[in-house]
Scaffold this active site. Structure first.
Site, PDB file in Angstrom:
ATOM      1  N   SER A  24      -4.213  -0.974   0.621  1.00 51.45           N
ATOM      2  CA  SER A  24      -5.291  -1.334   1.541  1.00 51.45           C
ATOM      3  C   SER A  24      -5.541  -2.835   1.554  1.00 51.45           C
ATOM      4  O   SER A  24      -4.856  -3.608   0.894  1.00 51.45           O
ATOM      5  CB  SER A  24      -6.597  -0.604   1.192  1.00 51.45           C
ATOM      6  N   THR A  56      -2.269  -1.579   7.390  1.00 50.91           N
ATOM      7  CA  THR A  56      -2.906  -0.900   6.264  1.00 50.91           C
ATOM      8  C   THR A  56      -4.320  -0.515   6.682  1.00 50.91           C
ATOM      9  O   THR A  56      -4.692  -0.692   7.833  1.00 50.91           O
ATOM     10  CB  THR A  56      -2.896  -1.772   4.988  1.00 50.91           C
ATOM     11  N   TYR A  57      -5.091   0.013   5.752  1.00 53.49           N
ATOM     12  CA  TYR A  57      -6.456   0.424   6.063  1.00 53.49           C
ATOM     13  C   TYR A  57      -7.453  -0.445   5.302  1.00 53.49           C
ATOM     14  O   TYR A  57      -7.119  -1.079   4.305  1.00 53.49           O
ATOM     15  CB  TYR A  57      -6.671   1.905   5.753  1.00 53.49           C
ATOM     16  N   GLY A  72      -1.971  -3.106  -3.465  1.00 54.16           N
ATOM     17  CA  GLY A  72      -0.774  -2.275  -3.459  1.00 54.16           C
ATOM     18  C   GLY A  72       0.402  -2.988  -2.823  1.00 54.16           C
ATOM     19  O   GLY A  72       0.591  -4.192  -3.002  1.00 54.16           O
ATOM     20  N   ALA A  73       1.196  -2.253  -2.057  1.00 56.81           N
ATOM     21  CA  ALA A  73       2.400  -2.824  -1.436  1.00 56.81           C
ATOM     22  C   ALA A  73       2.069  -4.013  -0.541  1.00 56.81           C
ATOM     23  O   ALA A  73       2.862  -4.958  -0.428  1.00 56.81           O
ATOM     24  CB  ALA A  73       3.128  -1.747  -0.636  1.00 56.81           C
ATOM     25  N   ALA A  74       0.889  -4.009   0.078  1.00 60.14           N
ATOM     26  CA  ALA A  74       0.490  -5.122   0.947  1.00 60.14           C
ATOM     27  C   ALA A  74       0.409  -6.437   0.178  1.00 60.14           C
ATOM     28  O   ALA A  74       0.579  -7.515   0.761  1.00 60.14           O
ATOM     29  CB  ALA A  74      -0.847  -4.811   1.609  1.00 60.14           C
TER      30      ALA A  74
END
Length: 150
Positions: A24, A56-57, A72-74
């Site tokens: 996120s 993403t959110y 995270g991945a972001a």
């Protein structure tokens, strides 16, 4: 139905990148409210430094913190100090395009708000679309608009 820009945090700076979080983007609720971005809403993120584009959110951070944290991945796509654009969108019937007024917020280096703008689509006398960027006083800016945080 077409996907249309609903709001943007333009030129906000990443304050943290947290690879070990669930995913996120964490944003200051004050900033989200200014642009009409909701918690859990999917947003596009465009990194002005690297050119990376992700989706993403949103989760809400501490109010007044001016945070912009990629999780995270972001976190692999944006690093602290990077200038990004966070854009939400809606699906809209084209017949309603002139009623939509997306809100755009620009920022300084410390994520203080510089400008509150809006986009406006109207019809000219011949029924063709015309586009304007409006300042807080609803005055049209020159396009491309060079605003303080752009």
């Amino acid at each position: 139905m077409r996907k249309i820009v609903a709001g943007k945090l333009h030129g906000i700076h990443v304050t943290e990148a947290n690879l070990d979080y669930h995913g996120s983007i964490t944003l200051d609720p004050d900033h989200c409210e200014e642009a009409g971005i909701l918690p859990m809403e999917f947003v596009e993120i465009w990194n002005k430094n690297s050119g990376a584009r992700i989706s993403t959110y949103v989760i809400l951070g501490e109010r007044g913190s001016r945070c912009c944290i990629l999780n995270g991945a972001a976190a692999r796509t944006c690093q602290p100090g990077d200038q990004i654009i966070v854009c939400n969108s809606i699906y809209l019937d084209e017949a309603h395009i002139t009623s939509l007024k997306p809100r755009i917020v620009t920022f300084d280096q410390d994520n203080n708000i510089l400008d509150r703008l809006s986009y406006s689509v109207d019809l000219d006398p011949d029924g063709r679309y015309c586009f304007s960027i409006l300042d807080e006083a609803d005055e049209a800016l020159a396009i491309p608009a060079l605003v303080s945080g752009a």
